[in-house]
Design a protein around this motif. Structure first.
Motif, mmCIF file in Angstrom:
data_model
loop_
_atom_site.group_PDB
_atom_site.id
_atom_site.type_symbol
_atom_site.label_atom_id
_atom_site.label_comp_id
_atom_site.label_asym_id
_atom_site.label_seq_id
_atom_site.Cartn_x
_atom_site.Cartn_y
_atom_site.Cartn_z
ATOM 1 N N LEU A 1 0.829 -1.208 0.000
ATOM 2 C CA LEU A 1 0.000 0.000 0.000
ATOM 3 C C LEU A 1 0.865 1.261 0.000
ATOM 4 C CD1 LEU A 1 -2.869 -0.883 2.512
ATOM 5 C CD2 LEU A 1 -3.030 -0.677 0.038
ATOM 6 N N VAL A 2 1.867 1.283 0.864
ATOM 7 C CA VAL A 2 2.723 2.469 0.986
ATOM 8 C C VAL A 2 3.545 2.682 -0.286
ATOM 9 C CG1 VAL A 2 4.698 3.448 2.231
ATOM 10 C CG2 VAL A 2 2.831 2.387 3.491
ATOM 11 N N THR A 3 4.027 1.610 -0.883
ATOM 12 C CA THR A 3 4.902 1.751 -2.044
ATOM 13 C C THR A 3 4.138 1.962 -3.338
ATOM 14 O OG1 THR A 3 5.013 -0.650 -2.401
ATOM 15 C CG2 THR A 3 6.717 0.351 -1.019
ATOM 16 N N PHE A 4 2.818 1.780 -3.322
ATOM 17 C CA PHE A 4 2.064 1.888 -4.566
ATOM 18 C C PHE A 4 1.051 3.031 -4.607
ATOM 19 C CE2 PHE A 4 -1.267 0.812 -7.585
ATOM 20 C CZ PHE A 4 -0.513 0.562 -8.712
ATOM 21 N N ILE A 5 0.275 3.235 -3.568
ATOM 22 C CA ILE A 5 -0.865 4.157 -3.648
ATOM 23 C C ILE A 5 -0.429 5.604 -3.873
ATOM 24 C CG2 ILE A 5 -2.784 5.150 -2.345
ATOM 25 C CD1 ILE A 5 -3.390 2.413 -1.328
ATOM 26 N N TYR A 6 0.420 6.148 -3.017
ATOM 27 C CA TYR A 6 0.853 7.533 -3.193
ATOM 28 C C TYR A 6 1.606 7.740 -4.511
ATOM 29 C CZ TYR A 6 3.195 11.989 -2.442
ATOM 30 O OH TYR A 6 3.678 13.265 -2.593
ATOM 31 N N TYR B 1 10.937 6.577 -10.616
ATOM 32 C CA TYR B 1 10.452 5.802 -9.460
ATOM 33 C C TYR B 1 9.936 4.444 -9.912
ATOM 34 C CZ TYR B 1 7.618 4.053 -5.673
ATOM 35 O OH TYR B 1 7.082 3.229 -4.709
ATOM 36 N N TRP B 2 9.132 4.423 -10.980
ATOM 37 C CA TRP B 2 8.540 3.152 -11.415
ATOM 38 C C TRP B 2 9.592 2.204 -11.979
ATOM 39 C CZ3 TRP B 2 4.506 1.919 -9.031
ATOM 40 C CH2 TRP B 2 3.563 2.867 -8.671
ATOM 41 N N VAL B 3 10.657 2.738 -12.566
ATOM 42 C CA VAL B 3 11.752 1.875 -13.018
ATOM 43 C C VAL B 3 12.427 1.231 -11.819
ATOM 44 C CG1 VAL B 3 14.050 1.895 -14.092
ATOM 45 C CG2 VAL B 3 12.146 3.066 -15.205
ATOM 46 N N VAL B 4 12.728 2.028 -10.800
ATOM 47 C CA VAL B 4 13.365 1.495 -9.586
ATOM 48 C C VAL B 4 12.422 0.512 -8.896
ATOM 49 C CG1 VAL B 4 14.307 2.092 -7.316
ATOM 50 C CG2 VAL B 4 14.815 3.531 -9.283
ATOM 51 N N TYR B 5 11.142 0.860 -8.817
ATOM 52 C CA TYR B 5 10.142 -0.021 -8.210
ATOM 53 C C TYR B 5 10.108 -1.373 -8.934
ATOM 54 C CZ TYR B 5 5.500 -1.645 -6.718
ATOM 55 O OH TYR B 5 4.459 -2.382 -6.216
ATOM 56 N N SER B 6 10.083 -1.338 -10.258
ATOM 57 C CA SER B 6 10.045 -2.578 -11.047
ATOM 58 C C SER B 6 11.302 -3.402 -10.841
ATOM 59 C CB SER B 6 9.883 -2.254 -12.533
ATOM 60 O OG SER B 6 8.714 -1.533 -12.743
ATOM 61 N N PHE B 7 12.444 -2.737 -10.877
ATOM 62 C CA PHE B 7 13.709 -3.439 -10.672
ATOM 63 C C PHE B 7 13.737 -4.102 -9.298
ATOM 64 C CE2 PHE B 7 18.250 -3.806 -9.793
ATOM 65 C CZ PHE B 7 18.715 -4.338 -10.984
ATOM 66 N N PHE B 8 13.311 -3.361 -8.284
ATOM 67 C CA PHE B 8 13.280 -3.897 -6.928
ATOM 68 C C PHE B 8 12.291 -5.059 -6.823
ATOM 69 C CE2 PHE B 8 12.084 -4.118 -2.489
ATOM 70 C CZ PHE B 8 13.294 -3.951 -1.835
ATOM 71 N N SER B 9 11.114 -4.926 -7.443
ATOM 72 C CA SER B 9 10.098 -5.986 -7.379
ATOM 73 C C SER B 9 10.579 -7.273 -8.032
ATOM 74 C CB SER B 9 8.801 -5.521 -8.041
ATOM 75 O OG SER B 9 8.244 -4.458 -7.325
ATOM 76 N N MET C 1 0.403 10.289 -7.496
ATOM 77 C CA MET C 1 1.257 11.359 -7.998
ATOM 78 C C MET C 1 1.596 11.163 -9.477
ATOM 79 S SD MET C 1 1.434 13.492 -5.625
ATOM 80 C CE MET C 1 2.665 14.604 -6.260
ATOM 81 N N SER C 2 1.679 9.927 -9.918
ATOM 82 C CA SER C 2 1.930 9.659 -11.334
ATOM 83 C C SER C 2 0.747 10.101 -12.183
ATOM 84 C CB SER C 2 2.205 8.169 -11.559
ATOM 85 O OG SER C 2 3.372 7.783 -10.895
ATOM 86 N N PHE C 3 -0.476 9.843 -11.709
ATOM 87 C CA PHE C 3 -1.662 10.306 -12.425
ATOM 88 C C PHE C 3 -1.671 11.827 -12.518
ATOM 89 C CE2 PHE C 3 -3.639 6.156 -11.152
ATOM 90 C CZ PHE C 3 -3.761 5.672 -12.449
ATOM 91 N N LYS C 4 -1.283 12.495 -11.440
ATOM 92 C CA LYS C 4 -1.216 13.956 -11.464
ATOM 93 C C LYS C 4 -0.120 14.431 -12.425
ATOM 94 C CE LYS C 4 -1.452 16.481 -7.850
ATOM 95 N NZ LYS C 4 -1.257 17.084 -6.529
ATOM 96 N N VAL D 1 9.786 5.169 0.748
ATOM 97 C CA VAL D 1 9.435 6.554 1.080
ATOM 98 C C VAL D 1 10.602 7.465 0.720
ATOM 99 C CG1 VAL D 1 8.928 8.151 2.972
ATOM 100 C CG2 VAL D 1 7.694 5.985 2.802
ATOM 101 N N TYR D 2 11.820 7.014 0.978
ATOM 102 C CA TYR D 2 13.000 7.780 0.560
ATOM 103 C C TYR D 2 13.008 7.966 -0.957
ATOM 104 C CZ TYR D 2 17.818 8.375 -1.019
ATOM 105 O OH TYR D 2 18.939 8.792 -1.673
ATOM 106 N N LEU D 3 12.605 6.950 -1.701
ATOM 107 C CA LEU D 3 12.609 7.052 -3.157
ATOM 108 C C LEU D 3 11.655 8.122 -3.665
ATOM 109 C CD1 LEU D 3 12.651 3.312 -4.322
ATOM 110 C CD2 LEU D 3 14.549 4.933 -4.295
ATOM 111 N N TYR D 4 10.471 8.245 -3.047
ATOM 112 C CA TYR D 4 9.480 9.171 -3.603
ATOM 113 C C TYR D 4 9.218 10.427 -2.786
ATOM 114 C CZ TYR D 4 5.783 6.957 -0.682
ATOM 115 O OH TYR D 4 5.007 6.474 0.328
ATOM 116 N N HIS D 5 9.773 10.547 -1.608
ATOM 117 C CA HIS D 5 9.503 11.733 -0.791
ATOM 118 C C HIS D 5 10.043 12.977 -1.497
ATOM 119 C CE1 HIS D 5 9.541 14.553 2.543
ATOM 120 N NE2 HIS D 5 8.668 13.741 3.145
ATOM 121 N N PRO D 6 9.237 14.040 -1.570
ATOM 122 C CA PRO D 6 9.664 15.256 -2.289
ATOM 123 C C PRO D 6 10.953 15.887 -1.747
ATOM 124 C CG PRO D 6 7.324 15.374 -1.775
ATOM 125 C CD PRO D 6 7.863 14.151 -1.095
ATOM 126 N N LYS D 7 11.252 15.661 -0.494
ATOM 127 C CA LYS D 7 12.474 16.232 0.084
ATOM 128 C C LYS D 7 13.725 15.492 -0.405
ATOM 129 C CE LYS D 7 14.547 17.457 4.511
ATOM 130 N NZ LYS D 7 14.390 17.440 5.960
#
Length: 170
Positions: free
Chosen positions: A68-73, A96-104, A77-80, A129-135
């Motif tokens: 849930l945490v790694t996908f919903i937000y 982010y989605w490339v890294v997510y896919s590689f990790f998965s 944000m991708s839709f936006k 969260v580190y991967l996608y957090h705006p900071k």
């Protein structure tokens, strides 16, 4: 016994957050409960969040909560970003989605190792969260430092193979 100043500050910050998102946090209902009981609405909000989190964990376990945490937000944000004219947003979420896919893929191949890592799902949530957090926007760093050097040398050969296979099919 009065509350420490740090706790009061935290309660005020949560109250500000709740006021910022009144529909999500049911701010008006919690204000009514606060008036009836004399206890801060923040306490009831924290209780509701704790119960909801516990229920999600009980229903699906750590993997479900992590998913849930790694996908919903990121999906939101991708839709936006799709409708945005800002190309840096497109780049951030595509990365982010490339890294997510590689990790998965890596996790599915070496999933048996996750059983031996203590607090694996908590570490995974913190990493994503580190991967996608705006900071931090860590996806760009992970991509350029870890994935790109591994994939790019093989990308040209893969592109040639795909092109020749496509021509043979046609």
């Amino acid at each position: 016994m009065p509350l420490p100043p740090q706790v009061i500050t935290a309660i005020e910050k949560v109250d500000i957050f709740m006021a910022k998102y009144p529909t999500l946090t049911q701010y008006e209902k919690l204000k009514d409960i606060e008036k009836q009981t004399g206890h801060s609405k923040v306490y009831f909000f924290a209780l509701a969040v704790s119960i909801l989190s516990s229920a999600l964990y009980a229903l699906g376990g750590g993997k479900f909560c992590t998913d849930l945490v790694t996908f919903i937000y990121p999906a939101y944000m991708s839709f936006k970003a799709i409708d945005s004219a800002n190309s840096s947003e497109h780049t951030q979420w595509l990365t982010y989605w490339v890294v997510y896919s590689f990790f998965s893929i890596t996790e599915s191949v070496a999933g048996f190792l996750t059983e031996f890592i203590p607090f694996y799902f908590i570490i995974k949530i913190c990493f994503f969260v580190y991967l996608y957090h705006p900071k931090f926007m860590g996806a760009g760093l992970v991509y350029t430092q870890a994935i790109k050097p591994f994939v790019m040398p093989h990308l040209e050969a893969l592109t040639k193979t795909v092109s020749s296979t496509t021509k043979k099919i046609e």
